[in-house]
Each structure stands twice: as structure tokens, then as C-alpha cells.
Design a protein around this motif. Structure first.
Motif, PDB file in Angstrom:
ATOM      1  N   VAL A   7       6.091 -12.258   2.822  1.00 55.93           N
ATOM      2  CA  VAL A   7       6.555 -13.005   3.999  1.00 55.93           C
ATOM      3  C   VAL A   7       7.977 -12.550   4.322  1.00 55.93           C
ATOM      4  N   VAL A   8       8.143 -11.868   5.476  1.00 60.34           N
ATOM      5  CA  VAL A   8       9.468 -11.399   5.885  1.00 60.34           C
ATOM      6  C   VAL A   8      10.035 -12.239   7.030  1.00 60.34           C
ATOM      7  N   HIS A   9       9.188 -13.035   7.681  1.00 53.81           N
ATOM      8  CA  HIS A   9       9.659 -13.952   8.718  1.00 53.81           C
ATOM      9  C   HIS A   9       8.749 -15.170   8.698  1.00 53.81           C
ATOM     10  N   GLY A  10       9.331 -16.327   8.589  1.00 50.17           N
ATOM     11  CA  GLY A  10       8.575 -17.564   8.500  1.00 50.17           C
ATOM     12  C   GLY A  10       8.765 -18.178   7.127  1.00 50.17           C
ATOM     13  N   ARG A  11       8.119 -19.334   6.933  1.00 49.35           N
ATOM     14  CA  ARG A  11       8.253 -20.029   5.658  1.00 49.35           C
ATOM     15  C   ARG A  11       6.998 -19.856   4.843  1.00 49.35           C
ATOM     16  N   LEU A  79      -4.678  -0.892   7.910  1.00 51.07           N
ATOM     17  CA  LEU A  79      -3.280  -1.215   7.628  1.00 51.07           C
ATOM     18  C   LEU A  79      -2.725  -0.167   6.680  1.00 51.07           C
ATOM     19  N   GLN A  80      -1.464   0.170   6.875  1.00 54.96           N
ATOM     20  CA  GLN A  80      -0.766   1.146   6.043  1.00 54.96           C
ATOM     21  C   GLN A  80       0.382   0.450   5.320  1.00 54.96           C
ATOM     22  N   HIS A  81       0.827   1.050   4.224  1.00 53.90           N
ATOM     23  CA  HIS A  81       1.976   0.531   3.487  1.00 53.90           C
ATOM     24  C   HIS A  81       3.180   0.446   4.434  1.00 53.90           C
ATOM     25  N   GLY A  82       3.841  -0.706   4.458  1.00 56.16           N
ATOM     26  CA  GLY A  82       5.023  -0.897   5.292  1.00 56.16           C
ATOM     27  C   GLY A  82       4.736  -1.491   6.658  1.00 56.16           C
ATOM     28  N   ASP A  83       3.473  -1.590   7.059  1.00 53.08           N
ATOM     29  CA  ASP A  83       3.140  -2.208   8.349  1.00 53.08           C
ATOM     30  C   ASP A  83       3.624  -3.651   8.371  1.00 53.08           C
ATOM     31  N   GLN A  84       3.929  -4.142   9.558  1.00 53.65           N
ATOM     32  CA  GLN A  84       4.299  -5.539   9.768  1.00 53.65           C
ATOM     33  C   GLN A  84       3.100  -6.237  10.404  1.00 53.65           C
ATOM     34  N   LEU A  85       2.548  -7.222   9.728  1.00 56.08           N
ATOM     35  CA  LEU A  85       1.390  -7.975  10.184  1.00 56.08           C
ATOM     36  C   LEU A  85       1.849  -9.352  10.620  1.00 56.08           C
ATOM     37  N   GLN A  86       1.564  -9.732  11.876  1.00 50.89           N
ATOM     38  CA  GLN A  86       1.967 -11.046  12.378  1.00 50.89           C
ATOM     39  C   GLN A  86       0.744 -11.893  12.659  1.00 50.89           C
ATOM     40  N   VAL A  87       0.743 -13.075  12.045  1.00 52.36           N
ATOM     41  CA  VAL A  87      -0.300 -14.080  12.231  1.00 52.36           C
ATOM     42  C   VAL A  87       0.419 -15.356  12.647  1.00 52.36           C
ATOM     43  N   GLY A  88       0.321 -15.699  13.917  1.00 50.08           N
ATOM     44  CA  GLY A  88       1.073 -16.848  14.420  1.00 50.08           C
ATOM     45  C   GLY A  88       2.559 -16.604  14.226  1.00 50.08           C
ATOM     46  N   PRO A  89       3.294 -17.579  13.671  1.00 51.40           N
ATOM     47  CA  PRO A  89       4.737 -17.399  13.484  1.00 51.40           C
ATOM     48  C   PRO A  89       5.107 -16.626  12.214  1.00 51.40           C
ATOM     49  N   LEU A  90       4.127 -16.311  11.389  1.00 51.93           N
ATOM     50  CA  LEU A  90       4.394 -15.614  10.128  1.00 51.93           C
ATOM     51  C   LEU A  90       4.323 -14.102  10.317  1.00 51.93           C
ATOM     52  N   VAL A  91       5.297 -13.405   9.738  1.00 53.54           N
ATOM     53  CA  VAL A  91       5.283 -11.940   9.720  1.00 53.54           C
ATOM     54  C   VAL A  91       5.288 -11.513   8.262  1.00 53.54           C
ATOM     55  N   PHE A  92       4.310 -10.666   7.922  1.00 52.28           N
ATOM     56  CA  PHE A  92       4.152 -10.151   6.568  1.00 52.28           C
ATOM     57  C   PHE A  92       4.436  -8.654   6.562  1.00 52.28           C
ATOM     58  N   GLU A  93       5.020  -8.169   5.476  1.00 53.49           N
ATOM     59  CA  GLU A  93       5.111  -6.727   5.242  1.00 53.49           C
ATOM     60  C   GLU A  93       3.959  -6.355   4.325  1.00 53.49           C
ATOM     61  N   VAL A  94       3.189  -5.347   4.720  1.00 55.11           N
ATOM     62  CA  VAL A  94       2.040  -4.895   3.945  1.00 55.11           C
ATOM     63  C   VAL A  94       2.524  -3.971   2.827  1.00 55.11           C
ATOM     64  N   GLN A  95       2.149  -4.291   1.593  1.00 58.38           N
ATOM     65  CA  GLN A  95       2.499  -3.469   0.440  1.00 58.38           C
ATOM     66  C   GLN A  95       1.206  -3.127  -0.285  1.00 58.38           C
ATOM     67  N   LEU A  96       0.830  -1.846  -0.243  1.00 62.53           N
ATOM     68  CA  LEU A  96      -0.411  -1.401  -0.869  1.00 62.53           C
ATOM     69  C   LEU A  96      -0.155  -0.941  -2.292  1.00 62.53           C
ATOM     70  N   ASP A  97      -1.046  -1.316  -3.199  1.00 63.28           N
ATOM     71  CA  ASP A  97      -0.950  -0.954  -4.612  1.00 63.28           C
ATOM     72  C   ASP A  97      -2.221  -0.254  -5.036  1.00 63.28           C
ATOM     73  N   GLN A  98      -2.072   0.674  -5.952  1.00 65.41           N
ATOM     74  CA  GLN A  98      -3.233   1.283  -6.590  1.00 65.41           C
ATOM     75  C   GLN A  98      -3.717   0.313  -7.667  1.00 65.41           C
ATOM     76  N   PRO A  99      -4.984   0.444  -8.109  1.00 63.77           N
ATOM     77  CA  PRO A  99      -5.459  -0.437  -9.177  1.00 63.77           C
ATOM     78  C   PRO A  99      -4.580  -0.306 -10.426  1.00 63.77           C
ATOM     79  N   ALA A 100      -4.434  -1.403 -11.161  1.00 66.65           N
ATOM     80  CA  ALA A 100      -3.600  -1.407 -12.367  1.00 66.65           C
ATOM     81  C   ALA A 100      -4.051  -0.346 -13.360  1.00 66.65           C
ATOM     82  N   GLU A 101      -5.369  -0.124 -13.449  1.00 67.83           N
ATOM     83  CA  GLU A 101      -5.883   0.858 -14.388  1.00 67.83           C
ATOM     84  C   GLU A 101      -5.360   2.257 -14.063  1.00 67.83           C
TER      85      GLU A 101
END
Length: 150
Positions: A7-11, A79-101
């Protein structure tokens, strides 16, 4: 592959949600996995689809739309790593991870060594959908996979 939405914008700003493989619905409806408390969010707003090959977002006909990097999503898009996803008033930064294994970690650890509970180990009653109230106490939450929305 897994995806974190920070969450980069919103609560609550600075908190993150961790999604493993599956489909996750955002919206105000009780059947949704993520339920932001805002009239700007539709009952079934959008769906996040996480696969081993990537992450896609699909708008579900929401009134105010789902935005990626300021552009309204029409249908579905990756979606790509670093994209900004906005759903209503919330803005998320997308962070992609490889599997832990792939990183040489056990499935119960992330790269910082923080224990991540695998949803398969929890009884169904212990897997409520996340809401804005739920992620005020800790910095990261793993979103459980729930049955598909019909």
C-alpha cells in the motif's frame, strides 16, 4: 511465483499483502478476498490472477474502474514488477517474487526469514478474508485462497 501488493497510497500505508497462486477478488462484497472499506470500490471490483508464469488483473465491470499506472484496465492485462495498481482510493505497488524454493528457502520462510504460514496448514475457520481492519497489526499478510466466486 507470488506477488506482494504494498500500500503506497491509502490506509494502511506501508502494509503489504502476499498472494500465492490463485484467483483473488477485490471488492466490498462479503464473498471477496480483499474488502476495502470505500464507496469507490464496487461489490466485485477486480480479480488478481497469480500463476507460475505471471500475474494478471481483470476489472469486473467496476463503476470507478481499476487502474494500472494511471490507465484504466479494459478486460484483463498483465502486471509487471513496480506497476502501480489502483483500486478505489487505494494504490498498491506490485512486487513480484520467485517461489521460495527457487531462492533456496523453505516454503515457510521469505527472504527476510519471516515465517509465512502456508494456508494449507490452517483450518478453514482460521482463514478469514483480509480487510483493511485485518492488516493494521502486522506489516505483511498472506491472503488465503478461498473457493472461487460464482
Amino acid at each position: 511465483m507470488s506477488v506482494r501488493l504494498l500500500v503506497v497510497h491509502g490506509r494502511p500505508q506501508g502494509k503489504s499483502l502476499l498472494f500465492r497462486r490463485g484467483e483473488f477478488v477485490f471488492g466490498r462484497g462479503s464473498e471477496c478476498h480483499i474488502r476495502p472499506n470505500s464507496d469507490w470500490v464496487s461489490r466485485q471490483h477486480c480479480m488478481l490472477h497469480v500463476t507460475p508464469d505471471g500475474v494478471r488483473i481483470r476489472d469486473l465491470g467496476s463503476r470507478n474502474g481499476t487502474l494500472v499506472n494511471g490507465t484504466r484496465v479494459v478486460g484483463e492485462r498483465p502486471l509487471q514488477h513496480g506497476d502501480q495498481l489502483q483500486v478505489g482510493p487505494l494504490v498498491f505497488e506490485v512486487q513480484l517474487d520467485q517461489p521460495a524454493e527457487a531462492k533456496g528457502l523453505t516454503p515457510a520462510q521469505n527472504e527476510t526469514g519471516v515465517f509465512c504460514v502456508e494456508t494449507a496448514q490452517l483450518p478453514p475457520a482460521a482463514q478469514p478474508p483480509a480487510s483493511a481492519q485485518d492488516f493494521k497489526e502486522t506489516a505483511e499478510h498472506e491472503v488465503p485462497e478461498l473457493p472461487p466466486v460464482r
